[in-house]
Write a protein that holds these residues in place. Structure first.
Motif, PDB file in Angstrom:
ATOM      1  N   ILE A   1      -2.779  -7.913  -5.771  1.00  0.00           N
ATOM      2  CA  ILE A   1      -1.937  -6.739  -6.016  1.00  0.00           C
ATOM      3  C   ILE A   1      -1.023  -6.456  -4.825  1.00  0.00           C
ATOM      4  O   ILE A   1       0.055  -5.890  -4.992  1.00  0.00           O
TER       5      ILE A   1
ATOM      6  N   ASN B   1       2.051  -8.369  -5.389  1.00  0.00           N
ATOM      7  CA  ASN B   1       2.854  -7.708  -6.429  1.00  0.00           C
ATOM      8  C   ASN B   1       3.539  -6.454  -5.903  1.00  0.00           C
ATOM      9  O   ASN B   1       4.692  -6.164  -6.244  1.00  0.00           O
ATOM     10  N   ILE B   2       2.821  -5.677  -5.078  1.00  0.00           N
ATOM     11  CA  ILE B   2       3.388  -4.454  -4.502  1.00  0.00           C
ATOM     12  C   ILE B   2       4.582  -4.785  -3.609  1.00  0.00           C
ATOM     13  O   ILE B   2       5.618  -4.117  -3.644  1.00  0.00           O
TER      14      ILE B   2
ATOM     15  N   GLN C   1      -1.583   0.385  -2.925  1.00  0.00           N
ATOM     16  CA  GLN C   1      -2.758  -0.288  -3.475  1.00  0.00           C
ATOM     17  C   GLN C   1      -3.599   0.684  -4.301  1.00  0.00           C
ATOM     18  O   GLN C   1      -4.032   0.361  -5.418  1.00  0.00           O
TER      19      GLN C   1
ATOM     20  N   SER D   1      -1.918   1.361  -7.453  1.00  0.00           N
ATOM     21  CA  SER D   1      -1.896   0.188  -8.329  1.00  0.00           C
ATOM     22  C   SER D   1      -3.212   0.024  -9.081  1.00  0.00           C
ATOM     23  O   SER D   1      -3.218  -0.206 -10.285  1.00  0.00           O
TER      24      SER D   1
ATOM     25  N   ASN E   1       3.776   2.351 -12.627  1.00  0.00           N
ATOM     26  CA  ASN E   1       3.113   1.294 -13.397  1.00  0.00           C
ATOM     27  C   ASN E   1       3.485  -0.041 -12.757  1.00  0.00           C
ATOM     28  O   ASN E   1       4.447  -0.689 -13.142  1.00  0.00           O
ATOM     29  N   TRP E   2       2.718  -0.445 -11.748  1.00  0.00           N
ATOM     30  CA  TRP E   2       3.062  -1.593 -10.916  1.00  0.00           C
ATOM     31  C   TRP E   2       2.998  -2.915 -11.677  1.00  0.00           C
ATOM     32  O   TRP E   2       3.742  -3.847 -11.376  1.00  0.00           O
ATOM     33  N   THR E   3       2.081  -3.031 -12.619  1.00  0.00           N
ATOM     34  CA  THR E   3       1.833  -4.312 -13.278  1.00  0.00           C
ATOM     35  C   THR E   3       2.470  -4.424 -14.654  1.00  0.00           C
ATOM     36  O   THR E   3       2.564  -5.520 -15.203  1.00  0.00           O
TER      37      THR E   3
END
Length: 391
Positions: free
Chosen positions: A218, A221-222, A354, A357, A376-378
């Motif tokens: 994550i 991704n962040i 984090q 997330s 909505n990070w993902t």
């Protein structure tokens, strides 16, 4: 008419997703929230067209439950849990069950278990780990308390719990790991001068090694995530890390039992220090530190060192001791405190990202302190966030 198998009180993101997961496993769930308008909103949106039912009062809620009545509390640890227990006791019968699914301190759980047992009510404290997606796809559930409860909750708990193969992302959101990742990010950003995308690629590469973990995943991704303006979001997040008590209580218990959980303790204190944002801004203008650092070594080798060994780049007087293998926890901590306090900007913004997330715990923007935002990070999460508080 009694129709619900179980009630869940608390319609923040974890509560809503856990209700929908229980619904998907064939259980009829009654939803309740102290702000009852949230019940109407939930039934009209996320739970629309399902068998989830709602209640406008605790009395109505209890009337919809099958026997023995099973009630899950997913509310803020501490006073909120005791508030609901006090309100529920007159409405329950001997053998009914209360389950605290929040982040409660274990001594509170022991006290509640004993107090309710004397009244004939069964109590369980159960950790619900895994964050927003865990509550939807399968949480790590750790019930403990009155053993007479288990036959009455076994089917539900085993139905919604994470199965083998899905536990990895639920078990690794430790305070120590998060702080180590943030310190690695700090070194990449301020020592190596790496761009966001380069840092993201480094974490993606690490995730293909023995460092493979949910948090590394994550974090990559962040670092890549861009807001609606096309710019990276992470640098805009206020570097003041929150916490909901688990790390603090772990550290306190460790001190009481003489267990040296130094990494967790330092991670907790790092969050505490990050929260002194206003003081750090002033200190950054007055406290002296090294001049702007220009790294002229082998960046690739340095990055490999960060990956393989948590290196400490200290003042010359301490570096020799570190290189000689001399343990100096107090010297290192003292210097680290000084260096952290004189920094106007710390990597705690990554901790906040984090936390948001995996748990929808929200964050503040540097430009808008006091306004808590969820992203909505993902693309797999939702717009509902957890309540914002610090324990």
């Amino acid at each position: 008419m009694a129709q619900a198998d179980i009630v869940l009180i608390g319609l923040a993101v974890m509560g809503q997703n856990l209700i929908l997961t229980m619904k998907d496993h064939g259980f009829v769930v009654c939803a309740f929230n102290r702000t009852v308008s949230k019940v109407d909103d939930f039934l009209a949106n996320e739970a629309k067209g399902t068998k989830v039912v709602g209640a406008q009062s605790l009395k109505e809620m209890v009337s919809k439950l099958k026997k023995p009545q099973r009630i899950i509390l997913l509310v803020k640890a501490g006073q909120a849990v005791d508030y609901f227990i006090k309100k529920l006791i007159p409405l329950l019968d001997i053998g009914d069950i209360i389950i605290d699914g929040g982040n409660s301190e274990y001594r509170d759980t022991t006290r509640r278990c004993q107090d309710l047992k004397a009244k004939g009510i069964l109590f369980v404290g159960s950790g619900v780990s895994g964050g927003e997606e865990g509550a939807w796809y399968g949480s790590l559930l750790t019930p403990g308390g009155n053993k007479e409860v288990w036959p009455h909750i076994k089917t539900i708990f085993q139905g919604v719990a994470a199965k083998v193969g899905t536990l990895r992302p639920l078990c690794e959101d430790g305070y120590g790991d998060m702080q180590l990742i943030c310190e690695a990010y700090h070194l990449m950003k301020d020592v190596l001068g790496m761009a966001q995308d380069k840092m993201a690629q480094a974490f993606e590469d690490w995730n293909k090694t023995e460092l493979d973990s949910f948090l590394i995943e994550i974090t990559a991704n962040i670092l890549k995530f861009q807001g609606a303006d096309g710019k990276h979001l992470l640098p805009k997040i206020r570097d003041s890390a929150g916490q909901k008590g688990m790390g603090k209580w772990t550290t306190i218990s460790a001190l009481e039992y003489g267990i040296p959980v130094t990494l967790i303790g330092e991670a907790v204190f790092a969050r505490c220090l990050s929260s002194l944002k206003d003081g750090r801004i002033q200190a950054s203008k007055k406290l002296k530190g090294p001049q702007k650092f220009q790294f002229d070594g082998d960046k690739k080798s340095f990055l490999e060192d960060i990956q393989n060994v948590p290196l400490l780049w200290l003042d010359p007087q301490l570096r020799t001791g570190v290189q000689a293998g001399i343990p100096m926890p107090c010297f290192v901590t003292a210097l680290s405190f000084y260096d952290k306090y004189r920094h106007e900007m710390l990597p705690a913004n990554l901790i906040q990202a984090q936390r948001d997330s995996f748990g929808a715990h929200t964050y503040e923007l540097l430009a808008k302190p006091g306004q808590f935002i969820h992203t909505n990070w993902t693309g797999h999460g939702g717009s509902v966030s957890s309540s914002s508080y610090n324990a």
